[in-house]
Design an enzyme around this catalytic site. Structure first.
Site, PDB file in Angstrom:
ATOM      1  N   LYS A 130       0.861  -1.190   0.000  1.00 45.53           N
ATOM      2  CA  LYS A 130       0.000   0.000   0.000  1.00 45.53           C
ATOM      3  C   LYS A 130       0.887   1.226   0.000  1.00 45.53           C
ATOM      4  O   LYS A 130       2.027   1.188   0.490  1.00 45.53           O
ATOM      5  CB  LYS A 130      -0.899   0.027   1.244  1.00 45.53           C
ATOM      6  CG  LYS A 130      -2.175   0.805   1.048  1.00 45.53           C
ATOM      7  CD  LYS A 130      -3.191   0.003   0.226  1.00 45.53           C
ATOM      8  CE  LYS A 130      -4.502   0.687   0.076  1.00 45.53           C
ATOM      9  NZ  LYS A 130      -5.501  -0.193  -0.537  1.00 45.53           N
TER      10      LYS A 130
ATOM     11  N   ASN B  13     -15.918   6.214  -5.313  1.00 51.34           N
ATOM     12  CA  ASN B  13     -15.929   5.130  -6.306  1.00 51.34           C
ATOM     13  C   ASN B  13     -16.671   3.900  -5.774  1.00 51.34           C
ATOM     14  O   ASN B  13     -17.616   3.411  -6.387  1.00 51.34           O
ATOM     15  CB  ASN B  13     -14.475   4.783  -6.684  1.00 51.34           C
ATOM     16  CG  ASN B  13     -14.397   3.552  -7.561  1.00 51.34           C
ATOM     17  OD1 ASN B  13     -14.623   2.433  -7.108  1.00 51.34           O
ATOM     18  ND2 ASN B  13     -14.113   3.733  -8.835  1.00 51.34           N
TER      19      ASN B  13
HETATM   20  P1  NAD Z   1     -13.116   7.717  -2.821  1.00 49.90           P
HETATM   21  O1  NAD Z   1     -12.085   8.736  -2.562  1.00 49.90           O
HETATM   22  O2  NAD Z   1     -13.623   7.559  -4.211  1.00 49.90           O
HETATM   23  O3  NAD Z   1     -14.376   7.977  -1.876  1.00 49.90           O
HETATM   24  C1  NAD Z   1     -14.252   8.093  -0.496  1.00 49.90           C
HETATM   25  C2  NAD Z   1     -15.609   8.500   0.059  1.00 49.90           C
HETATM   26  O4  NAD Z   1     -15.510   8.572   1.493  1.00 49.90           O
HETATM   27  C3  NAD Z   1     -16.066   9.892  -0.402  1.00 49.90           C
HETATM   28  O5  NAD Z   1     -17.469   9.878  -0.616  1.00 49.90           O
HETATM   29  C4  NAD Z   1     -15.715  10.794   0.779  1.00 49.90           C
HETATM   30  O6  NAD Z   1     -16.514  11.965   0.859  1.00 49.90           O
HETATM   31  C5  NAD Z   1     -15.992   9.855   1.943  1.00 49.90           C
HETATM   32  N1  NAD Z   1     -15.281  10.250   3.153  1.00 49.90           N
HETATM   33  C6  NAD Z   1     -13.990  10.609   3.296  1.00 49.90           C
HETATM   34  N2  NAD Z   1     -13.739  10.966   4.574  1.00 49.90           N
HETATM   35  C7  NAD Z   1     -14.904  10.826   5.241  1.00 49.90           C
HETATM   36  C8  NAD Z   1     -15.298  11.051   6.573  1.00 49.90           C
HETATM   37  N3  NAD Z   1     -14.435  11.482   7.493  1.00 49.90           N
HETATM   38  N4  NAD Z   1     -16.590  10.797   6.914  1.00 49.90           N
HETATM   39  C9  NAD Z   1     -17.482  10.365   5.992  1.00 49.90           C
HETATM   40  N5  NAD Z   1     -17.166  10.140   4.707  1.00 49.90           N
HETATM   41  C10 NAD Z   1     -15.892  10.373   4.332  1.00 49.90           C
HETATM   42  O7  NAD Z   1     -12.528   6.326  -2.250  1.00 49.90           O
HETATM   43  P2  NAD Z   1     -12.950   4.853  -2.653  1.00 49.90           P
HETATM   44  O8  NAD Z   1     -12.018   4.387  -3.704  1.00 49.90           O
HETATM   45  O9  NAD Z   1     -14.411   4.781  -2.865  1.00 49.90           O
HETATM   46  O10 NAD Z   1     -12.541   4.047  -1.312  1.00 49.90           O
HETATM   47  C11 NAD Z   1     -13.424   3.932  -0.203  1.00 49.90           C
HETATM   48  C12 NAD Z   1     -12.945   2.827   0.723  1.00 49.90           C
HETATM   49  O11 NAD Z   1     -12.860   1.600  -0.028  1.00 49.90           O
HETATM   50  C13 NAD Z   1     -11.553   2.998   1.352  1.00 49.90           C
HETATM   51  O12 NAD Z   1     -11.524   2.387   2.614  1.00 49.90           O
HETATM   52  C14 NAD Z   1     -10.650   2.232   0.401  1.00 49.90           C
HETATM   53  O13 NAD Z   1      -9.435   1.853   1.022  1.00 49.90           O
HETATM   54  C15 NAD Z   1     -11.541   1.074   0.087  1.00 49.90           C
HETATM   55  N6  NAD Z   1     -11.209   0.364  -1.139  1.00 49.90           N
HETATM   56  C16 NAD Z   1     -11.196   0.993  -2.350  1.00 49.90           C
HETATM   57  C17 NAD Z   1     -10.946   0.254  -3.495  1.00 49.90           C
HETATM   58  C18 NAD Z   1     -11.015   0.860  -4.873  1.00 49.90           C
HETATM   59  O14 NAD Z   1     -10.920   0.110  -5.850  1.00 49.90           O
HETATM   60  N7  NAD Z   1     -11.208   2.162  -5.025  1.00 49.90           N
HETATM   61  C19 NAD Z   1     -10.662  -1.104  -3.402  1.00 49.90           C
HETATM   62  C20 NAD Z   1     -10.688  -1.715  -2.155  1.00 49.90           C
HETATM   63  C21 NAD Z   1     -10.973  -0.972  -1.034  1.00 49.90           C
END
Ligand code: NAD
Length: 436
Positions: free
Chosen positions: A127, A242
């Site tokens: 990571k 996302n």
């Molecule tokens: P992203 O940046 O697209 O979205 C993050 C979301 O979380 C946004 O809507 C943001 O406003 C919200 N957020 C951020 N801080 C916050 C807070 N303090 N309180 C409430 N909401 C908050 O990120 P993503 O890619 O959707 O990832 C989200 C989660 O999924 C993370 O834990 C990430 O590690 C995990 N993840 C992502 C992927 C991927 O393919 N993108 C894969 C596996 C796991």
């Protein structure tokens, strides 16, 4: 789970706090260690293998000078942690976040190791993270930051070593800049150094929605298992980026009603259900759900505790704790985010009969399609969307049932069962390679 370890193991855990931002029980790296300890005990893991798997193999801490648009130079801190590569090259996303810490990155790298193992793809776990607030940076500043990061960690990256991907606040454009900088350093194109790239630069079809699709597939399997009808099932989602927005859209296609959503800007509830694709479109245009113009405003605490059948934390770590867990009564908790539940909250959820789809099973769809992207880059032969969807579904359904089978065999909670499947495979690779 108790923290009774051998003296050597305790020393390692003490060492883990060096450079750490927090020593609290909610330190995500400590949480991964405690979860591993529980699985190691049940598996009667060799003590040396247990210690090896408790600790990242390599970490880089980097300092990044970036020229800002106003002409000043700002200094950023970044990390890349390669947790374990016994089963294949390391793989893991890069996050841009103001609260990033080395312990968050260590924990996420460990979870990537277990995740790749659980969906049985030949990759290890890594990571990366940069402490920054991307919302306050222009596209030019983000590009210079992304390129500076690759100049510092690039020697440790590569198709055969460690492959990066998008994560919180990073996207396909940032991956394209990183791939471009890396290719300049190498002197030839190496598209495979990152996944989640734009289609025009060797990306895979089906990558953008892959994590949300994996979430929806595991929810579908869990619903079948517990006898929950998805038609009209009420879903609450924290985080509408996302992963959250695609989970919402795809679950709505399966018949669910998205009744609650929240993000950094606040939370909204609508008992009749939101139009998930319309909300997703709004968020693409505005970055936040604020201003959508539908639903009642709630606090984030109220959102998580709203009545629902399926609760999906899809934002950050440690959102479900000993404090709010007693008030959460969904039938299914689908952990789309990494590490959203603290270990102390787990027994409360179990006692309340909540079916937990653990994070590194629930959100494994992203890395699975990233692996498909690596395969396509290596062969320079690109799949169509039905092939990606079918291959992803096979991997997710197999992983779900491997966890369920393990849970029944050892009469353990699904989180421990997921660890048993994943850790066993990594331990076998470590043993066969003669590392311990
Ligand atoms: P992203 O940046 O697209 O979205 C993050 C979301 O979380 C946004 O809507 C943001 O406003 C919200 N957020 C951020 N801080 C916050 C807070 N303090 N309180 C409430 N909401 C908050 O990120 P993503 O890619 O959707 O990832 C989200 C989660 O999924 C993370 O834990 C990430 O590690 C995990 N993840 C992502 C992927 C991927 O393919 N993108 C894969 C596996 C796991």
């Amino acid at each position: 789970m108790s923290e009774t370890h051998s003296p050597t193991r305790r020393r390692l855990i003490d060492l883990a706090s060096i450079g750490a931002s927090s020593d609290s029980e909610n330190n995500p790296f400590r949480i991964t260690q405690r979860q591993l300890d529980a699985a190691a005990g049940i598996l009667h893991l060799d003590p040396a293998i247990h210690e090896l798997l408790s600790w990242p193999l390599r970490e880089l801490h980097v300092t990044l000078p970036v020229r800002m648009d106003d002409g000043s130079v700002k200094i950023f801190q970044g990390f890349r942690v390669q947790y374990n590569d016994a089963r294949g090259p390391c793989k893991g996303g890069i996050r841009f976040h103001i609260d990033e810490t080395i312990d968050t990155v260590r924990a996420l790298a460990a979870w990537m190791t277990w995740k790749c193992s659980l969906v049985d793809i030949p990759l290890g776990g890594a990571k990366g993270g940069i402490i920054c607030d991307p919302r306050r940076m222009t596209a030019g500043e983000l590009e210079r930051l992304s390129r500076a990061y690759v100049r510092q960690v690039g020697h440790a990256l590569g198709l055969e070593k460690d492959v990066a991907a998008p994560d919180v606040n990073t996207n396909s454009q940032i991956m394209a800049w990183m791939m471009d900088e890396f290719s300049f350093m190498r002197g030839y194109n190496e598209f495979g150094v990152v996944t989640g790239k734009p289609l025009a630069l060797g990306g895979s079809v089906g990558r953008e929605d892959a994590t949300g699709r994996g979430v929806s597939l595991t929810v579908r399997e869990a619903a079948k298992h517990i006898g929950l009808n998805l038609d009209g099932a009420r879903v609450v989602i924290q985080g509408f980026g996302n992963v959250g927005s695609w989970s919402a859209t795809l679950l709505q296609e399966m018949g669910c009603k998205i009744v609650g959503v929240g993000d950094i800007s606040g939370a909204l509830y609508n008992a009749n259900g939101f139009d998930a694709p319309a909300l997703q479109k709004h968020c693409r245009a505005n970055q936040v759900i604020e201003g959508f113009g539908q639903g009642d405003k709630l606090s984030m605490t109220e959102l998580l505790e709203s009545p629902c059948d399926i609760l999906i934390p899809a934002a950050l770590e440690n959102q479900i704790t000993v404090t709010n867990a007693p008030r959460l009564k969904p039938r299914i908790l689908a952990e789309a985010a990494n590490g959203p539940t603290t270990p102390d909250a787990d027994p409360i959820l179990q006692a309340n009969g909540v079916y937990v789809i653990p994070d590194f099973l629930c959100n494994a769809g992203g890395v699975t399609v990233s692996y498909f992207e690596m395969v396509q880059n290596a062969y320079d032969f690109y799949w169509d969307l039905p092939t990606v969807h079918k291959s992803l579904e096979l991997k997710m359904v197999d992983a779900f049932h491997a966890v369920q089978t393990m849970a029944e065999r050892y009469k353990v909670h699904t989180r421990i069962a997921a660890y048993l499947v994943a850790v066993n495979r990594v331990a076998e690779a470590v043993r066969l390679r003669g590392w311990a």
